[in-house]
Design a protein around this motif. Structure first.
Motif, PDB file in Angstrom:
ATOM      1  N   VAL A   6       0.845  -1.209   0.000  1.00  0.00           N
ATOM      2  CA  VAL A   6       0.000   0.000   0.000  1.00  0.00           C
ATOM      3  C   VAL A   6       0.871   1.247   0.000  1.00  0.00           C
ATOM      4  O   VAL A   6       0.633   2.191  -0.770  1.00  0.00           O
ATOM      5  CB  VAL A   6      -0.961   0.005   1.215  1.00  0.00           C
ATOM      6  CG1 VAL A   6      -1.711   1.326   1.299  1.00  0.00           C
ATOM      7  CG2 VAL A   6      -1.923  -1.169   1.135  1.00  0.00           C
ATOM      8  N   ARG A   7       1.893   1.275   0.848  1.00  0.00           N
ATOM      9  CA  ARG A   7       2.782   2.449   0.909  1.00  0.00           C
ATOM     10  C   ARG A   7       3.483   2.678  -0.422  1.00  0.00           C
ATOM     11  O   ARG A   7       3.578   3.811  -0.902  1.00  0.00           O
ATOM     12  CB  ARG A   7       3.808   2.290   2.030  1.00  0.00           C
ATOM     13  CG  ARG A   7       3.232   2.444   3.413  1.00  0.00           C
ATOM     14  CD  ARG A   7       4.315   2.518   4.486  1.00  0.00           C
ATOM     15  NE  ARG A   7       5.221   1.385   4.496  1.00  0.00           N
ATOM     16  CZ  ARG A   7       5.025   0.263   5.169  1.00  0.00           C
ATOM     17  NH1 ARG A   7       3.926   0.107   5.896  1.00  0.00           N
ATOM     18  NH2 ARG A   7       5.930  -0.700   5.130  1.00  0.00           N
TER      19      ARG A   7
ATOM     20  N   ARG B 295       1.026   4.044  -3.034  1.00  0.00           N
ATOM     21  CA  ARG B 295       0.742   5.466  -2.785  1.00  0.00           C
ATOM     22  C   ARG B 295       1.899   6.331  -3.283  1.00  0.00           C
ATOM     23  O   ARG B 295       1.686   7.342  -3.962  1.00  0.00           O
ATOM     24  CB  ARG B 295       0.494   5.698  -1.299  1.00  0.00           C
ATOM     25  CG  ARG B 295       0.246   7.153  -0.960  1.00  0.00           C
ATOM     26  CD  ARG B 295       0.154   7.372   0.547  1.00  0.00           C
ATOM     27  NE  ARG B 295       0.031   8.773   0.855  1.00  0.00           N
ATOM     28  CZ  ARG B 295      -1.051   9.333   1.352  1.00  0.00           C
ATOM     29  NH1 ARG B 295      -2.114   8.603   1.626  1.00  0.00           N
ATOM     30  NH2 ARG B 295      -1.090  10.624   1.594  1.00  0.00           N
ATOM     31  N   ARG B 296       3.124   5.960  -2.960  1.00  0.00           N
ATOM     32  CA  ARG B 296       4.282   6.764  -3.360  1.00  0.00           C
ATOM     33  C   ARG B 296       4.444   6.810  -4.874  1.00  0.00           C
ATOM     34  O   ARG B 296       4.734   7.865  -5.445  1.00  0.00           O
ATOM     35  CB  ARG B 296       5.545   6.226  -2.714  1.00  0.00           C
ATOM     36  CG  ARG B 296       5.587   6.476  -1.214  1.00  0.00           C
ATOM     37  CD  ARG B 296       6.867   6.012  -0.644  1.00  0.00           C
ATOM     38  NE  ARG B 296       7.946   6.821  -1.234  1.00  0.00           N
ATOM     39  CZ  ARG B 296       8.944   7.300  -0.545  1.00  0.00           C
ATOM     40  NH1 ARG B 296       9.039   7.070   0.725  1.00  0.00           N
ATOM     41  NH2 ARG B 296       9.877   8.002  -1.142  1.00  0.00           N
TER      42      ARG B 296
ATOM     43  N   THR C 179      -4.071  11.052  -4.426  1.00  0.00           N
ATOM     44  CA  THR C 179      -3.131  10.224  -3.661  1.00  0.00           C
ATOM     45  C   THR C 179      -3.814   9.602  -2.454  1.00  0.00           C
ATOM     46  O   THR C 179      -3.620   8.411  -2.156  1.00  0.00           O
ATOM     47  CB  THR C 179      -1.907  11.056  -3.235  1.00  0.00           C
ATOM     48  OG1 THR C 179      -1.284  11.611  -4.397  1.00  0.00           O
ATOM     49  CG2 THR C 179      -0.894  10.212  -2.494  1.00  0.00           C
ATOM     50  N   LEU C 180      -4.631  10.364  -1.751  1.00  0.00           N
ATOM     51  CA  LEU C 180      -5.348   9.826  -0.595  1.00  0.00           C
ATOM     52  C   LEU C 180      -6.355   8.761  -1.029  1.00  0.00           C
ATOM     53  O   LEU C 180      -6.475   7.702  -0.392  1.00  0.00           O
ATOM     54  CB  LEU C 180      -6.052  10.937   0.177  1.00  0.00           C
ATOM     55  CG  LEU C 180      -6.824  10.499   1.421  1.00  0.00           C
ATOM     56  CD1 LEU C 180      -5.934   9.733   2.393  1.00  0.00           C
ATOM     57  CD2 LEU C 180      -7.444  11.709   2.098  1.00  0.00           C
TER      58      LEU C 180
ATOM     59  N   SER D  22      -4.517   5.604  -1.851  1.00  0.00           N
ATOM     60  CA  SER D  22      -4.087   4.956  -0.622  1.00  0.00           C
ATOM     61  C   SER D  22      -5.236   4.226   0.071  1.00  0.00           C
ATOM     62  O   SER D  22      -5.084   3.087   0.521  1.00  0.00           O
ATOM     63  CB  SER D  22      -3.486   5.999   0.325  1.00  0.00           C
ATOM     64  OG  SER D  22      -3.034   5.406   1.507  1.00  0.00           O
ATOM     65  N   GLU D  23      -6.392   4.855   0.138  1.00  0.00           N
ATOM     66  CA  GLU D  23      -7.552   4.233   0.791  1.00  0.00           C
ATOM     67  C   GLU D  23      -8.026   3.000   0.024  1.00  0.00           C
ATOM     68  O   GLU D  23      -8.345   1.974   0.626  1.00  0.00           O
ATOM     69  CB  GLU D  23      -8.695   5.240   0.939  1.00  0.00           C
ATOM     70  CG  GLU D  23      -8.420   6.341   1.930  1.00  0.00           C
ATOM     71  CD  GLU D  23      -8.215   5.842   3.350  1.00  0.00           C
ATOM     72  OE1 GLU D  23      -8.720   4.754   3.700  1.00  0.00           O
ATOM     73  OE2 GLU D  23      -7.536   6.533   4.120  1.00  0.00           O
TER      74      GLU D  23
ATOM     75  N   CYS E 263      -6.251   1.113  -1.974  1.00  0.00           N
ATOM     76  CA  CYS E 263      -5.240   0.063  -1.829  1.00  0.00           C
ATOM     77  C   CYS E 263      -5.309  -0.565  -0.436  1.00  0.00           C
ATOM     78  O   CYS E 263      -5.222  -1.797  -0.302  1.00  0.00           O
ATOM     79  CB  CYS E 263      -3.850   0.630  -2.088  1.00  0.00           C
ATOM     80  SG  CYS E 263      -3.565   1.117  -3.803  1.00  0.00           S
ATOM     81  N   ALA E 264      -5.469   0.251   0.583  1.00  0.00           N
ATOM     82  CA  ALA E 264      -5.579  -0.281   1.947  1.00  0.00           C
ATOM     83  C   ALA E 264      -6.801  -1.189   2.069  1.00  0.00           C
ATOM     84  O   ALA E 264      -6.732  -2.242   2.716  1.00  0.00           O
ATOM     85  CB  ALA E 264      -5.651   0.870   2.950  1.00  0.00           C
TER      86      ALA E 264
END
Length: 148
Positions: A24-25, A28-29, A51-52, A55-56, A58-59
């Motif tokens: 996930v990290r 996001r990057r 980006t947020l 990230s959400e 993917c999480a």
């Protein structure tokens, strides 16, 4: 004499990630880096929102769509002609569909990710996985002024 416009390039980034917090990290990057390279600079509202959302999604793929030994897939598409960015996250659990919580959790860890997606995205949804195998794709679209 008429001037011709150069063709508009639709930007695409696709990659598989391990179904772990580390995956996930990294997703996001890499999404953040691609957005900046495509003309949506770090710190802009559009960059931060996309980006947020990435990230959400993917999480959620890791937390709710994880199948041992299977990765999740990210597709990021930026279309300068429409000024939109689309993020798609595909996992291998088609039976666990995303839904907004009926009640917002007051404390504790989790439960707010899709509320963020709902708030930040212009639209979002879920569809069955389009490539072979079981699963689903959760997607979101955002306006991205300045996309080049």
């Amino acid at each position: 004499m008429t001037a011709t416009q150069p063709p508009v390039t639709v930007h695409r980034f696709a990659m598989c990630f391990s179904s772990t917090p580390r995956g996930v990290r990294l997703a996001r990057r890499l999404c953040a880096h691609r957005l900046d390279a495509w003309g949506i600079p770090y710190g802009s509202d559009a960059h931060d929102a996309v980006t947020l959302i990435a990230s959400e999604l993917c999480a959620n793929a890791v937390r709710h769509g994880h199948v041992a030994g299977r990765d999740f897939h990210v597709l990021l598409i930026a279309d300068p002609a429409t000024g939109t960015v689309r993020i798609e996250v595909t996992d291998t659990r088609g039976e666990r569909l995303p839904r907004l919580p009926a009640v917002v959790p007051e404390d504790g860890d989790g439960g707010r990710g899709l509320l963020l997606v709902e708030t930040l995205a212009d639209r979002w949804g879920c569809s069955p996985r389009s490539t072979g195998g079981p699963g689903k794709t959760v997607w979101a679209e955002c306006a991205a002024p300045g996309l080049s």
